[in-house]
Design an enzyme around this catalytic site. Structure first.
Site, mmCIF file in Angstrom:
data_model
loop_
_atom_site.group_PDB
_atom_site.id
_atom_site.type_symbol
_atom_site.label_atom_id
_atom_site.label_comp_id
_atom_site.label_asym_id
_atom_site.label_seq_id
_atom_site.Cartn_x
_atom_site.Cartn_y
_atom_site.Cartn_z
ATOM 1 C CB THR A 141 -0.892 -0.019 1.268
ATOM 2 O OG1 THR A 141 -1.465 1.263 1.453
ATOM 3 C CG2 THR A 141 -0.099 -0.350 2.518
ATOM 4 C CG ASP A 142 -1.207 4.980 -0.926
ATOM 5 O OD1 ASP A 142 -1.759 4.276 -0.054
ATOM 6 O OD2 ASP A 142 -1.787 5.913 -1.506
ATOM 7 C CD GLU A 143 -3.414 3.324 4.347
ATOM 8 O OE1 GLU A 143 -3.292 3.425 5.573
ATOM 9 O OE2 GLU A 143 -4.494 3.049 3.794
ATOM 10 C CE1 TYR A 182 -3.085 -2.809 5.715
ATOM 11 C CE2 TYR A 182 -3.267 -0.479 5.189
ATOM 12 C CZ TYR A 182 -3.193 -1.788 4.776
ATOM 13 O OH TYR A 182 -3.216 -2.103 3.438
ATOM 14 C CE LYS A 240 0.267 -4.704 2.932
ATOM 15 N NZ LYS A 240 -0.114 -6.055 2.438
HETATM 16 P P1 NAD Z 1 -9.421 -7.496 2.352
HETATM 17 O O1 NAD Z 1 -9.380 -7.163 3.800
HETATM 18 O O2 NAD Z 1 -10.650 -7.234 1.563
HETATM 19 O O3 NAD Z 1 -9.091 -9.055 2.131
HETATM 20 C C1 NAD Z 1 -8.040 -9.677 2.798
HETATM 21 C C2 NAD Z 1 -8.134 -11.171 2.526
HETATM 22 O O4 NAD Z 1 -7.037 -11.796 3.205
HETATM 23 C C3 NAD Z 1 -9.426 -11.814 3.052
HETATM 24 O O5 NAD Z 1 -9.922 -12.716 2.105
HETATM 25 C C4 NAD Z 1 -8.972 -12.528 4.304
HETATM 26 O O6 NAD Z 1 -9.756 -13.675 4.628
HETATM 27 C C5 NAD Z 1 -7.553 -12.909 3.940
HETATM 28 N N1 NAD Z 1 -6.734 -13.100 5.145
HETATM 29 C C6 NAD Z 1 -6.598 -12.240 6.182
HETATM 30 N N2 NAD Z 1 -5.798 -12.786 7.116
HETATM 31 C C7 NAD Z 1 -5.415 -13.993 6.650
HETATM 32 C C8 NAD Z 1 -4.595 -15.030 7.159
HETATM 33 N N3 NAD Z 1 -4.004 -14.918 8.355
HETATM 34 N N4 NAD Z 1 -4.417 -16.137 6.425
HETATM 35 C C9 NAD Z 1 -5.021 -16.271 5.206
HETATM 36 N N5 NAD Z 1 -5.817 -15.334 4.686
HETATM 37 C C10 NAD Z 1 -6.018 -14.207 5.394
HETATM 38 O O7 NAD Z 1 -8.154 -6.749 1.729
HETATM 39 P P2 NAD Z 1 -7.988 -6.108 0.283
HETATM 40 O O8 NAD Z 1 -8.502 -4.733 0.321
HETATM 41 O O9 NAD Z 1 -8.444 -7.063 -0.733
HETATM 42 O O10 NAD Z 1 -6.393 -5.992 0.221
HETATM 43 C C11 NAD Z 1 -5.605 -7.042 -0.308
HETATM 44 C C12 NAD Z 1 -4.143 -6.636 -0.205
HETATM 45 O O11 NAD Z 1 -3.927 -5.429 -0.930
HETATM 46 C C13 NAD Z 1 -3.681 -6.364 1.228
HETATM 47 O O12 NAD Z 1 -2.386 -6.881 1.368
HETATM 48 C C14 NAD Z 1 -3.683 -4.855 1.330
HETATM 49 O O13 NAD Z 1 -2.714 -4.416 2.258
HETATM 50 C C15 NAD Z 1 -3.319 -4.468 -0.098
HETATM 51 N N6 NAD Z 1 -3.809 -3.154 -0.532
HETATM 52 C C16 NAD Z 1 -5.135 -2.828 -0.387
HETATM 53 C C17 NAD Z 1 -5.580 -1.591 -0.849
HETATM 54 C C18 NAD Z 1 -7.036 -1.196 -0.736
HETATM 55 O O14 NAD Z 1 -7.380 -0.036 -1.025
HETATM 56 N N7 NAD Z 1 -7.938 -2.084 -0.364
HETATM 57 C C19 NAD Z 1 -4.693 -0.701 -1.451
HETATM 58 C C20 NAD Z 1 -3.347 -1.082 -1.587
HETATM 59 C C21 NAD Z 1 -2.929 -2.316 -1.125
HETATM 60 P P1 TYD Z 2 -10.440 4.232 4.345
HETATM 61 O O1 TYD Z 2 -11.398 3.762 3.301
HETATM 62 O O2 TYD Z 2 -10.500 3.644 5.703
HETATM 63 O O3 TYD Z 2 -8.995 4.061 3.713
HETATM 64 P P2 TYD Z 2 -7.543 4.583 4.275
HETATM 65 O O4 TYD Z 2 -7.685 5.012 5.669
HETATM 66 O O5 TYD Z 2 -6.773 3.343 4.158
HETATM 67 O O6 TYD Z 2 -7.144 5.664 3.355
HETATM 68 O O7 TYD Z 2 -10.588 5.800 4.494
HETATM 69 C C1 TYD Z 2 -10.469 6.674 3.388
HETATM 70 C C2 TYD Z 2 -10.553 8.092 3.903
HETATM 71 O O8 TYD Z 2 -11.856 8.312 4.436
HETATM 72 C C3 TYD Z 2 -9.605 8.388 5.039
HETATM 73 O O9 TYD Z 2 -9.173 9.749 4.933
HETATM 74 C C4 TYD Z 2 -10.448 8.238 6.285
HETATM 75 C C5 TYD Z 2 -11.818 8.694 5.826
HETATM 76 N N1 TYD Z 2 -12.984 8.041 6.466
HETATM 77 C C6 TYD Z 2 -14.023 8.806 6.994
HETATM 78 O O10 TYD Z 2 -14.000 10.049 6.940
HETATM 79 N N2 TYD Z 2 -15.076 8.160 7.559
HETATM 80 C C7 TYD Z 2 -15.139 6.805 7.656
HETATM 81 O O11 TYD Z 2 -16.142 6.282 8.219
HETATM 82 C C8 TYD Z 2 -14.071 6.029 7.093
HETATM 83 C C9 TYD Z 2 -14.102 4.533 7.163
HETATM 84 C C10 TYD Z 2 -13.027 6.686 6.507
#
Ligand code: NAD
Ligand code: TYD
Length: 356
Positions: A138-140, A163, A167
């Site tokens: 992630t970019d975080e 989190y 990562k």
């Molecule tokens: P998500 O939370 O929707 O899904 C995570 C998946 O991982 C689930 O299916 C869960 O069951 C599985 N999981 C969690 N713990 C586990 C474990 N101990 N063993 C096996 N499986 C496990 O997450 P997502 O949004 O699909 O993100 C997927 C990846 O992409 C993550 O690594 C996240 O850090 C990264 N990512 C997400 C975003 C975003 O905006 N969602 C952006 C950049 C990177």
């Molecule tokens: P989120 O979807 O949790 O992603 P991230 O924190 O990983 O960027 O949140 C996106 C943005 O929205 C972040 O600035 C936090 C804000 N936010 C709210 O204002 N209200 C909410 O209920 C949530 C979940 C997020």
């Protein structure tokens, strides 16, 4: 199973394939690469939903294994069974607010789980020096980015939440396995995704779900935090490209360049839902609430490397992607209900109960 033993061109362990991005990735890659075997390794946390994958469930090149990546012995058995030549690692605890309530699970899954996979990849690489490890991050990890600049792949790592820190730790482990053991790794750091199958704890599906149910929309702080939203299928195309063509040992940032203040995004979603349902106005549901501790002000990535080296471009604008996303959630009321009953009610109360 006989079919699964046939000579696939690649045998890929995809961790976290039942989550949001994993489901979108598998639905794209399984039909696109019939010569590859995809084994979805997922322990099915609250964020997972196997029904997302019903379209590919019976595909000849797809298998599911319910394994927790913190269980080294379970993973090892699975590696022995399938003789993988690559890992696409998505499994993680992924939500910042949950990491603030309970960071321990984030360290277990995101750090220790990644370590287990790296160890098994290192062992597999003894007999297969090309063993490929794509780590999805992630970019975080870069923390908040100052106005006027964008983080490229050399930007200092400076995470704010547990989190993001977990990562970042995993990213560094992956880097070290390339440098120390020559493992064929690639890392991607992507901005905020949105689209089908996203659990309604993240901002966009949470807003849509609350509007549908006439609930207020909690906006943290002044609502002027900036995120660089990317449609999930554009992220998945980038992952496919990096998996196949990314240079070993490299990192690729993946961003859309459509940086948007939360409050602007929220108003866009209100407008789309008003247009689609004929109801509203919904902006009366906006409620400013106590800010998230350590809330990063701005995420913004420089994605020139993936664009120049691999020819990737996002295909959808934020407005186009939001329309598709709203349509998807409006058509999936059962899916949303399943996510928002049970544990979700307690979660919501814990995070939002004393925020007003
Ligand atoms: P998500 O939370 O929707 O899904 C995570 C998946 O991982 C689930 O299916 C869960 O069951 C599985 N999981 C969690 N713990 C586990 C474990 N101990 N063993 C096996 N499986 C496990 O997450 P997502 O949004 O699909 O993100 C997927 C990846 O992409 C993550 O690594 C996240 O850090 C990264 N990512 C997400 C975003 C975003 O905006 N969602 C952006 C950049 C990177
Ligand atoms: P989120 O979807 O949790 O992603 P991230 O924190 O990983 O960027 O949140 C996106 C943005 O929205 C972040 O600035 C936090 C804000 N936010 C709210 O204002 N209200 C909410 O209920 C949530 C979940 C997020």
């Amino acid at each position: 199973m006989a079919e699964k033993n046939r000579n696939f061109k690649k045998r890929i362990a995809v961790t976290g394939g039942a989550g949001f991005i994993g489901s979108n990735l598998l639905l794209m890659m399984v039909p696109r690469y019939p010569d590859y075997l995809f084994v979805n390794i997922d322990c099915l946390t609250y964020a997972a939903n196997l029904s997302n994958l019903s379209e590919i469930d019976s595909a000849e090149n797809y298998e599911f294994e319910k394994i927790d990546i913190t269980d080294y012995a379970g993973l090892e058995q699975c590696f022995n069974k399938y003789n993988f030549d690559s890992v696409i690692h998505l499994a993680a605890e992924s939500h910042v607010d949950r990491s603030l309530i309970g960071p321990a699970l984030f360290i277990q899954t995101n750090v220790m789980g990644t370590f287990n996979l790296l160890e098994l990849a290192r062992k597999s690489a003894v007999s297969n020096s090309d063993f490929r490890f794509l780590h999805v991050s992630t970019d975080e990890v870069y923390g908040s980015i100052e106005t006027g600049s964008r983080a490229d792949e050399n930007y200092p790592v400076n995470p704010s939440s547990p989190y993001a820190a977990s990562k970042a730790a995993a990213d560094q482990m992956v880097r070290s396995y390339h440098k120390s053991y020559g493992l064929n790794t690639v890392i991607t750091n992507c901005t905020n995704n949105y689209g089908a199958f996203q659990f309604p704890e993240k901002l966009i599906p949470l807003l849509i779900n609350n509007i549908i149910n006439g609930k207020t929309m909690p906006v943290y702080g002044d609502g002027r935090n900036i995120r660089d939203w990317l449609y999930v299928e554009d992220h998945c195309r980038a992952l496919d490209l990096v998996f196949h063509n990314g240079v070993a040992g490299s990192v690729y940032n993946i961003g859309s360049g459509s940086e948007t203040e939360n409050i602007i995004l929220i108003k866009k979603i209100c407008a789309i839902l008003e247009k689609k349902t004929g109801a509203g106005p919904f902006d009366k549901l906006i409620e400013f609430v106590k800010d998230r501790p350590g809330h990063d002000r701005r995420y913004a990535l420089d994605s020139s490397k993936i664009k120049n080296e691999l020819g990737w471009e996002p295909s959808l604008s934020l407005d186009e992607g939001l329309e598709l996303t709203v349509d998807w959630y409006l058509s999936q009321s059962d899916w949303l209900k399943k996510c928002t009953s049970g544990e979700y009610v307690n979660y919501y109360e814990k995070v939002y109960g004393d925020r007003k």
